[in-house]
Design a protein around this motif. Sequence first.
Motif, PDB file in Angstrom:
ATOM      1  N   ALA A 119      -3.829  -3.475   3.427  1.00 13.74           N
ATOM      2  CA  ALA A 119      -3.867  -2.175   2.739  1.00 13.74           C
ATOM      3  C   ALA A 119      -5.169  -2.038   1.963  1.00 13.74           C
ATOM      4  CB  ALA A 119      -2.667  -2.027   1.806  1.00 13.74           C
ATOM      5  N   ALA A 120      -5.608  -3.139   1.332  1.00 17.76           N
ATOM      6  CA  ALA A 120      -6.840  -3.099   0.539  1.00 17.76           C
ATOM      7  C   ALA A 120      -8.060  -2.850   1.420  1.00 17.76           C
ATOM      8  CB  ALA A 120      -7.011  -4.402  -0.245  1.00 17.76           C
ATOM      9  N   ALA A 167      -4.220   3.101   2.572  1.00 18.91           N
ATOM     10  CA  ALA A 167      -3.194   2.160   2.113  1.00 18.91           C
ATOM     11  C   ALA A 167      -1.811   2.650   2.554  1.00 18.91           C
ATOM     12  CB  ALA A 167      -3.249   2.028   0.592  1.00 18.91           C
ATOM     13  N   GLY A 168      -1.607   3.972   2.493  1.00 17.14           N
ATOM     14  CA  GLY A 168      -0.319   4.540   2.877  1.00 17.14           C
ATOM     15  C   GLY A 168       0.003   4.306   4.341  1.00 17.14           C
ATOM     16  N   LEU A 169      -1.025   4.400   5.186  1.00 15.07           N
ATOM     17  CA  LEU A 169      -0.796   4.180   6.621  1.00 15.07           C
ATOM     18  C   LEU A 169      -0.358   2.738   6.875  1.00 15.07           C
ATOM     19  CD1 LEU A 169      -0.993   5.483   9.462  1.00 15.07           C
ATOM     20  CD2 LEU A 169      -3.276   4.480   9.629  1.00 15.07           C
ATOM     21  N   ALA A 193      -1.200  -2.075  -4.076  1.00 16.74           N
ATOM     22  CA  ALA A 193      -2.075  -3.215  -3.779  1.00 16.74           C
ATOM     23  C   ALA A 193      -3.362  -2.734  -3.123  1.00 16.74           C
ATOM     24  CB  ALA A 193      -1.361  -4.218  -2.871  1.00 16.74           C
ATOM     25  N   GLY A 194      -3.221  -1.777  -2.196  1.00 10.78           N
ATOM     26  CA  GLY A 194      -4.397  -1.235  -1.506  1.00 10.78           C
ATOM     27  C   GLY A 194      -5.342  -0.543  -2.476  1.00 10.78           C
ATOM     28  N   LEU A 195      -4.784   0.267  -3.370  1.00  7.51           N
ATOM     29  CA  LEU A 195      -5.617   0.976  -4.346  1.00  7.51           C
ATOM     30  C   LEU A 195      -6.284  -0.007  -5.306  1.00  7.51           C
ATOM     31  CD1 LEU A 195      -3.442   4.119  -5.173  1.00  7.51           C
ATOM     32  CD2 LEU A 195      -5.456   3.955  -3.699  1.00  7.51           C
ATOM     33  N   ALA A 196      -5.534  -1.030  -5.719  1.00  9.18           N
ATOM     34  CA  ALA A 196      -6.094  -2.036  -6.621  1.00  9.18           C
ATOM     35  C   ALA A 196      -7.257  -2.753  -5.946  1.00  9.18           C
ATOM     36  CB  ALA A 196      -5.023  -3.037  -7.037  1.00  9.18           C
ATOM     37  N   GLY A 197      -7.072  -3.118  -4.671  1.00  8.16           N
ATOM     38  CA  GLY A 197      -8.126  -3.823  -3.939  1.00  8.16           C
ATOM     39  C   GLY A 197      -9.380  -2.986  -3.822  1.00  8.16           C
ATOM     40  N   SER A 198      -9.235  -1.701  -3.459  1.00  7.29           N
ATOM     41  CA  SER A 198     -10.440  -0.892  -3.255  1.00  7.29           C
ATOM     42  C   SER A 198     -11.087  -0.527  -4.596  1.00  7.29           C
ATOM     43  CB  SER A 198     -10.155   0.353  -2.410  1.00  7.29           C
ATOM     44  OG  SER A 198      -9.294   1.226  -3.069  1.00  7.29           O
ATOM     45  N   THR A 199     -10.277  -0.417  -5.648  1.00  8.18           N
ATOM     46  CA  THR A 199     -10.855  -0.178  -6.977  1.00  8.18           C
ATOM     47  C   THR A 199     -11.674  -1.387  -7.427  1.00  8.18           C
ATOM     48  OG1 THR A 199      -8.978   1.224  -7.573  1.00  8.18           O
ATOM     49  CG2 THR A 199     -10.310   0.390  -9.381  1.00  8.18           C
ATOM     50  N   LEU A 253      -8.446 -10.155  -1.131  1.00  2.00           N
ATOM     51  CA  LEU A 253      -7.727 -11.146  -1.947  1.00  2.00           C
ATOM     52  C   LEU A 253      -7.009 -10.456  -3.117  1.00  2.00           C
ATOM     53  CD1 LEU A 253      -7.209 -14.182  -2.351  1.00  2.00           C
ATOM     54  CD2 LEU A 253      -9.227 -14.247  -3.815  1.00  2.00           C
ATOM     55  N   MET A 254      -7.691  -9.491  -3.735  1.00  2.00           N
ATOM     56  CA  MET A 254      -7.077  -8.739  -4.827  1.00  2.00           C
ATOM     57  C   MET A 254      -5.837  -7.995  -4.319  1.00  2.00           C
ATOM     58  SD  MET A 254      -6.872  -7.723  -7.890  1.00  2.00           S
ATOM     59  CE  MET A 254      -8.306  -7.966  -8.897  1.00  2.00           C
ATOM     60  N   GLY A 255      -5.950  -7.351  -3.137  1.00  2.00           N
ATOM     61  CA  GLY A 255      -4.811  -6.642  -2.555  1.00  2.00           C
ATOM     62  C   GLY A 255      -3.627  -7.576  -2.340  1.00  2.00           C
ATOM     63  N   ALA A 256      -3.906  -8.767  -1.797  1.00  2.00           N
ATOM     64  CA  ALA A 256      -2.842  -9.734  -1.525  1.00  2.00           C
ATOM     65  C   ALA A 256      -2.187 -10.202  -2.820  1.00  2.00           C
ATOM     66  CB  ALA A 256      -3.418 -10.937  -0.764  1.00  2.00           C
ATOM     67  N   MET A 257      -2.998 -10.481  -3.849  1.00  2.00           N
ATOM     68  CA  MET A 257      -2.444 -11.000  -5.108  1.00  2.00           C
ATOM     69  C   MET A 257      -1.610  -9.946  -5.838  1.00  2.00           C
ATOM     70  SD  MET A 257      -5.255 -13.681  -6.634  1.00  2.00           S
ATOM     71  CE  MET A 257      -6.118 -12.390  -7.442  1.00  2.00           C
ATOM     72  N   VAL A 258      -2.112  -8.717  -5.837  1.00  2.00           N
ATOM     73  CA  VAL A 258      -1.358  -7.640  -6.491  1.00  2.00           C
ATOM     74  C   VAL A 258      -0.028  -7.416  -5.768  1.00  2.00           C
ATOM     75  CG1 VAL A 258      -1.339  -5.154  -6.947  1.00  2.00           C
ATOM     76  CG2 VAL A 258      -3.344  -6.495  -7.530  1.00  2.00           C
ATOM     77  N   ALA A 259      -0.060  -7.458  -4.438  1.00  2.00           N
ATOM     78  CA  ALA A 259       1.177  -7.251  -3.676  1.00  2.00           C
ATOM     79  C   ALA A 259       2.195  -8.345  -3.985  1.00  2.00           C
ATOM     80  CB  ALA A 259       0.870  -7.209  -2.173  1.00  2.00           C
ATOM     81  N   VAL A 260       1.746  -9.607  -3.970  1.00  2.00           N
ATOM     82  CA  VAL A 260       2.665 -10.709  -4.235  1.00  2.00           C
ATOM     83  C   VAL A 260       3.173 -10.635  -5.681  1.00  2.00           C
ATOM     84  CG1 VAL A 260       2.851 -13.228  -4.440  1.00  2.00           C
ATOM     85  CG2 VAL A 260       1.722 -12.215  -2.473  1.00  2.00           C
TER      86      VAL A 260
END
Length: 266
Positions: A119-120, A167-169, A193-199, A253-260
């Motif tokens: 997603a990120a 991220a939604g897709l 998680a996707g939004l956090a990663g891209s931010t 990595l940020m996307g994965a960590m936020v998701a978990v």
Amino acid sequence: MIQFFIGILLGALIGYGAYRAGALTRSGAWAAALTGGLIFGLGGLPWAVLLLTFFISSSVLSRTFVKRKEALSEKFSKGSRRDYGQVLANGGLGSLLAISLALQSDQGWQWVAFAGAMAAVNADTWATELGLLSPTRPRLITSGKVVERGTSGGVTLVGYLAALGGAGLIGAAAAFFTPVIAWLGFVGIVVLAGLAGSTFDSLLGATVQAIYYCPQCQKETERYPVHGCGTETTQMRGWRWLNNDLVNLLCSLMGAMVAVGLGYFI
Ligand SMILES: [Zn+2]
């Protein structure tokens, strides 16, 4: 075992196809075959669907509005074949998660982490590709200062909406493999998680990412040592070792960590 071989075969086919289509360099094709093979072969259908959703949607976006994007930014000015660094930046973490899935036997967290990572990178790619079409000029994510289009760390509303779409897709694709009762929570986690990663990607771009300057075009660029125009670039700001590929890897990595992390809460 059959799944593993089919996965490796599929990864090789896609790598070769993308090379022939001009989307990847030779080294990029090898890296895509390896990462794709591991993700398809060890993750199976759900993982394959997420990777393909990213691969297909970002390939389509990078080939649309090309004329307008060329006029607006140097980032898109040459036939942007992706090399192994770019492929590993987007798919490297996913491959490691797939390997951990095979070694650890499924504990669920790898799937959540993988969905967050994809997603990120998808959100970031969509934001980069579509954000350029913004009617207003970007603002630096840190100071809010208006900057030139294509500036690292610059954000726009259009870019954010594109990130939300990207991220939604991935969230929607991942929902196919999630029990209906958990849909809302799961898709919400993946999108956040996707939004956090891209931010995070934009934050690094505005602060510590290595950014260069092309004296010929008088423009800031992420390219080193040579700009698209063939001129040598000089470092302008940021940490020398933190190149664009590493920034993308950190975004996933940020996307994965936020998701978990969110997964534990919900
Ligand atoms: Zn130049």
